[in-house]
Write a protein that holds these residues in place. Structure first.
Motif, PDB file in Angstrom:
ATOM      1  N   GLN A 167      45.933   1.297  13.333  1.00 27.09           N
ATOM      2  CA  GLN A 167      44.945   0.229  13.492  1.00 27.09           C
ATOM      3  C   GLN A 167      45.639  -1.091  13.764  1.00 27.09           C
ATOM      4  O   GLN A 167      46.865  -1.190  13.639  1.00 27.09           O
ATOM      5  CB  GLN A 167      44.047   0.147  12.253  1.00 27.09           C
ATOM      6  CG  GLN A 167      43.341   1.439  11.914  1.00 27.09           C
ATOM      7  CD  GLN A 167      42.521   2.005  13.069  1.00 27.09           C
ATOM      8  OE1 GLN A 167      41.913   1.263  13.839  1.00 27.09           O
ATOM      9  NE2 GLN A 167      42.526   3.319  13.214  1.00 27.09           N
ATOM     10  N   THR A 168      44.838  -2.105  14.119  1.00 25.74           N
ATOM     11  CA  THR A 168      45.418  -3.393  14.491  1.00 25.74           C
ATOM     12  C   THR A 168      44.657  -4.566  13.864  1.00 25.74           C
ATOM     13  O   THR A 168      43.480  -4.443  13.534  1.00 25.74           O
ATOM     14  CB  THR A 168      45.347  -3.600  16.032  1.00 25.74           C
ATOM     15  OG1 THR A 168      43.978  -3.417  16.440  1.00 25.74           O
ATOM     16  CG2 THR A 168      46.239  -2.641  16.786  1.00 25.74           C
ATOM     17  N   ILE A 169      45.379  -5.690  13.735  1.00 26.55           N
ATOM     18  CA  ILE A 169      44.728  -6.980  13.506  1.00 26.55           C
ATOM     19  C   ILE A 169      44.513  -7.536  14.907  1.00 26.55           C
ATOM     20  O   ILE A 169      45.430  -7.525  15.736  1.00 26.55           O
ATOM     21  CB  ILE A 169      45.593  -7.910  12.609  1.00 26.55           C
ATOM     22  CG1 ILE A 169      44.977  -9.311  12.494  1.00 26.55           C
ATOM     23  CG2 ILE A 169      47.025  -8.018  13.068  1.00 26.55           C
ATOM     24  CD1 ILE A 169      45.696 -10.228  11.464  1.00 26.55           C
ATOM     25  N   GLY A 177      34.661  -2.898  10.181  1.00 25.66           N
ATOM     26  CA  GLY A 177      36.078  -2.798  10.573  1.00 25.66           C
ATOM     27  C   GLY A 177      36.903  -3.895   9.925  1.00 25.66           C
ATOM     28  O   GLY A 177      37.381  -4.810  10.594  1.00 25.66           O
ATOM     29  N   SER A 180      42.815  -5.758   8.441  1.00 24.89           N
ATOM     30  CA  SER A 180      43.677  -6.570   7.566  1.00 24.89           C
ATOM     31  C   SER A 180      42.888  -7.508   6.654  1.00 24.89           C
ATOM     32  O   SER A 180      43.442  -8.063   5.708  1.00 24.89           O
ATOM     33  CB  SER A 180      44.578  -7.437   8.448  1.00 24.89           C
ATOM     34  OG  SER A 180      43.780  -8.397   9.136  1.00 24.89           O
ATOM     35  N   GLY A 181      41.619  -7.774   7.014  1.00 27.40           N
ATOM     36  CA  GLY A 181      40.816  -8.753   6.258  1.00 27.40           C
ATOM     37  C   GLY A 181      40.833 -10.144   6.878  1.00 27.40           C
ATOM     38  O   GLY A 181      40.179 -11.061   6.369  1.00 27.40           O
ATOM     39  N   ASP A 214      31.383   4.116   6.196  1.00 25.44           N
ATOM     40  CA  ASP A 214      31.188   4.326   7.628  1.00 25.44           C
ATOM     41  C   ASP A 214      30.266   3.215   8.137  1.00 25.44           C
ATOM     42  O   ASP A 214      29.054   3.238   7.931  1.00 25.44           O
ATOM     43  CB  ASP A 214      30.563   5.709   7.860  1.00 25.44           C
ATOM     44  CG  ASP A 214      30.273   5.959   9.333  1.00 25.44           C
ATOM     45  OD1 ASP A 214      30.483   5.036  10.152  1.00 25.44           O
ATOM     46  OD2 ASP A 214      29.835   7.074   9.662  1.00 25.44           O
ATOM     47  N   THR A 246      29.133   2.520  10.929  1.00 27.56           N
ATOM     48  CA  THR A 246      28.087   2.812  11.916  1.00 27.56           C
ATOM     49  C   THR A 246      26.733   3.011  11.223  1.00 27.56           C
ATOM     50  O   THR A 246      25.693   2.988  11.871  1.00 27.56           O
ATOM     51  CB  THR A 246      28.418   4.055  12.773  1.00 27.56           C
ATOM     52  OG1 THR A 246      28.476   5.200  11.909  1.00 27.56           O
ATOM     53  CG2 THR A 246      29.736   3.904  13.505  1.00 27.56           C
ATOM     54  N   THR A 262      34.204  -4.981  14.802  1.00 24.78           N
ATOM     55  CA  THR A 262      35.541  -5.261  15.325  1.00 24.78           C
ATOM     56  C   THR A 262      36.269  -3.990  15.770  1.00 24.78           C
ATOM     57  O   THR A 262      37.497  -3.936  15.770  1.00 24.78           O
ATOM     58  CB  THR A 262      36.376  -6.072  14.304  1.00 24.78           C
ATOM     59  OG1 THR A 262      36.632  -5.241  13.174  1.00 24.78           O
ATOM     60  CG2 THR A 262      35.658  -7.318  13.858  1.00 24.78           C
ATOM     61  N   PHE A 267      39.573  -2.492  22.377  1.00 27.81           N
ATOM     62  CA  PHE A 267      39.584  -2.369  20.908  1.00 27.81           C
ATOM     63  C   PHE A 267      39.945  -0.945  20.513  1.00 27.81           C
ATOM     64  O   PHE A 267      39.762  -0.015  21.303  1.00 27.81           O
ATOM     65  CB  PHE A 267      38.190  -2.687  20.340  1.00 27.81           C
ATOM     66  CG  PHE A 267      37.935  -4.156  20.111  1.00 27.81           C
ATOM     67  CD1 PHE A 267      38.035  -4.697  18.849  1.00 27.81           C
ATOM     68  CD2 PHE A 267      37.594  -4.989  21.163  1.00 27.81           C
ATOM     69  CE1 PHE A 267      37.815  -6.046  18.628  1.00 27.81           C
ATOM     70  CE2 PHE A 267      37.365  -6.344  20.953  1.00 27.81           C
ATOM     71  CZ  PHE A 267      37.471  -6.872  19.681  1.00 27.81           C
ATOM     72  N   VAL A 268      40.386  -0.770  19.258  1.00 26.95           N
ATOM     73  CA  VAL A 268      40.502   0.589  18.716  1.00 26.95           C
ATOM     74  C   VAL A 268      39.073   1.120  18.557  1.00 26.95           C
ATOM     75  O   VAL A 268      38.132   0.342  18.434  1.00 26.95           O
ATOM     76  CB  VAL A 268      41.258   0.613  17.355  1.00 26.95           C
ATOM     77  CG1 VAL A 268      42.706   0.203  17.521  1.00 26.95           C
ATOM     78  CG2 VAL A 268      40.576  -0.264  16.316  1.00 26.95           C
ATOM     79  N   ILE A 272      34.660   4.782  14.830  1.00 29.47           N
ATOM     80  CA  ILE A 272      34.501   6.226  14.603  1.00 29.47           C
ATOM     81  C   ILE A 272      33.534   6.420  13.447  1.00 29.47           C
ATOM     82  O   ILE A 272      33.799   5.959  12.327  1.00 29.47           O
ATOM     83  CB  ILE A 272      35.869   6.867  14.252  1.00 29.47           C
ATOM     84  CG1 ILE A 272      36.836   6.674  15.425  1.00 29.47           C
ATOM     85  CG2 ILE A 272      35.714   8.335  13.907  1.00 29.47           C
ATOM     86  CD1 ILE A 272      38.273   6.953  15.090  1.00 29.47           C
ATOM     87  N   GLY A 273      32.408   7.074  13.732  1.00 32.79           N
ATOM     88  CA  GLY A 273      31.454   7.276  12.636  1.00 32.79           C
ATOM     89  C   GLY A 273      30.272   8.092  13.054  1.00 32.79           C
ATOM     90  O   GLY A 273      30.108   8.419  14.220  1.00 32.79           O
TER      91      GLY A 273
HETATM   92  N1  SAM Z   1      38.734  -7.139  11.756  1.00 33.41           N
HETATM   93  C1  SAM Z   1      40.065  -6.635  11.574  1.00 33.41           C
HETATM   94  C2  SAM Z   1      41.041  -7.686  11.164  1.00 33.41           C
HETATM   95  O1  SAM Z   1      40.656  -8.865  11.053  1.00 33.41           O
HETATM   96  O2  SAM Z   1      42.202  -7.324  10.913  1.00 33.41           O
HETATM   97  C3  SAM Z   1      40.564  -5.834  12.751  1.00 33.41           C
HETATM   98  C4  SAM Z   1      39.878  -4.547  12.849  1.00 33.41           C
HETATM   99  S1  SAM Z   1      40.643  -3.250  13.731  1.00 33.41           S
HETATM  100  C5  SAM Z   1      40.676  -3.854  15.364  1.00 33.41           C
HETATM  101  C6  SAM Z   1      39.276  -2.102  13.685  1.00 33.41           C
HETATM  102  C7  SAM Z   1      39.047  -1.485  12.333  1.00 33.41           C
HETATM  103  O3  SAM Z   1      37.818  -0.745  12.385  1.00 33.41           O
HETATM  104  C8  SAM Z   1      40.109  -0.486  11.922  1.00 33.41           C
HETATM  105  O4  SAM Z   1      40.684  -0.889  10.704  1.00 33.41           O
HETATM  106  C9  SAM Z   1      39.355   0.838  11.791  1.00 33.41           C
HETATM  107  O5  SAM Z   1      39.838   1.670  10.761  1.00 33.41           O
HETATM  108  C10 SAM Z   1      37.953   0.355  11.518  1.00 33.41           C
HETATM  109  N2  SAM Z   1      36.872   1.302  11.810  1.00 33.41           N
HETATM  110  C11 SAM Z   1      36.733   2.161  12.855  1.00 33.41           C
HETATM  111  N3  SAM Z   1      35.569   2.840  12.757  1.00 33.41           N
HETATM  112  C12 SAM Z   1      34.964   2.391  11.615  1.00 33.41           C
HETATM  113  C13 SAM Z   1      33.739   2.696  10.967  1.00 33.41           C
HETATM  114  N4  SAM Z   1      32.867   3.593  11.434  1.00 33.41           N
HETATM  115  N5  SAM Z   1      33.442   2.058   9.818  1.00 33.41           N
HETATM  116  C14 SAM Z   1      34.284   1.134   9.289  1.00 33.41           C
HETATM  117  N6  SAM Z   1      35.459   0.802   9.861  1.00 33.41           N
HETATM  118  C15 SAM Z   1      35.793   1.411  11.008  1.00 33.41           C
END
Ligand code: SAM
Length: 210
Positions: free
Chosen positions: A59-61, A86, A89-90, A134, A136, A151, A203-204, A207-208
């Motif tokens: 995953q990414t920030i 998503g 990192s917070g 999840d 979604t 995100t 974006f990554v 998934i849900g």
């Molecule tokens: N907003 C984050 C930050 O400030 O660092 C960056 C988010 S990163 C681009 C996307 C995140 O969405 C990942 O950590 C991933 O695990 C999460 N993610 C993907 N599908 C998700 C879902 N269905 N529910 C919650 N999180 C999900």
């Protein structure tokens, strides 16, 4: 030794203001949140770079400009309750915490929930709640939300998120389009919604089940 304060100021001037992030509330939020506290130790010197960075677990920030653009498009108000899908990192949640009353943030990977909670607690931010879940399917107990920010890149708009958004509220979401994403603003009206595409991005994946 890196001067993080200087790097942050440069990021705000060059990456944000010059690209049209001019909302003073958003700029102050970026000023008050040290991004390097949200980046893993091994990449800390790149914290203020003009790019997304790995945070582990594939995953990414997100890139600072994208975080800022999404925040500026959402335009959260002081009394708003915002749902973020998503947490990663917070960092996005920390930025939002300076602009609204309360942030609910959902992350599917429990390891990242711990990482993000630690990062948020270093700054003594009290108006962010992070849950494993999840996204979604949304988070019903604090709904309806004034705004929702997703995100991760979605194939389509999750219907649970539309139903948990207040009429008049906005959702910012990257939607899949021919192998990349279109950052989209979704405005909810009484019984319908309208979409506006803003820019292309990557974006990554979201998934849900929903
Ligand atoms: N907003 C984050 C930050 O400030 O660092 C960056 C988010 S990163 C681009 C996307 C995140 O969405 C990942 O950590 C991933 O695990 C999460 N993610 C993907 N599908 C998700 C879902 N269905 N529910 C919650 N999180 C999900």
């Amino acid at each position: 030794m890196i001067n993080f304060e200087f790097a942050k100021k440069e990021m705000i001037e060059i990456q944000l203001k010059r690209r049209g992030i001019l909302d003073n509330r958003v700029l102050s939020a970026f000023e008050s949140i040290p991004r390097h506290l949200f980046v893993p130790e091994g990449r800390i010197e790149n914290s203020y770079d003009d790019s997304a960075l790995p945070i582990g677990f594939e995953q990414t920030i997100s890139q600072p400009y994208i975080v800022a653009l999404m925040t500026q498009l959402l335009r959260p108000l002081e009394n708003d309750i915002i749902l973020e899908i998503g947490t990663g990192s917070g960092y996005q949640a920390a930025i939002l915490s300076k602009l609204c009353k309360f942030v609910v943030s959902l992350e599917r990977k429990s390891e990242l929930v711990s990482f993000a909670r630690d990062n948020i607690s270093k700054l003594e931010i009290k108006n962010v709640q992070i849950y494993v879940g999840d996204g979604t399917l949304g988070w019903k107990s604090n709904s309806p939300y004034d705004g929702i920010i997703v995100t991760a890149g979605a194939k389509e708009i999750p219907s649970a998120l539309i139903s948990q958004l207040k009429p008049g509220g906005k959702m910012i979401i990257p939607l899949e389009h021919k192998g990349y994403h279109k950052l989209t603003v979704v405005k909810k009206e009484e019984n319908s919604f309208v979409k506006e595409e803003i820019i292309d991005c990557i974006f990554v994946p979201l998934i849900g089940r929903g």
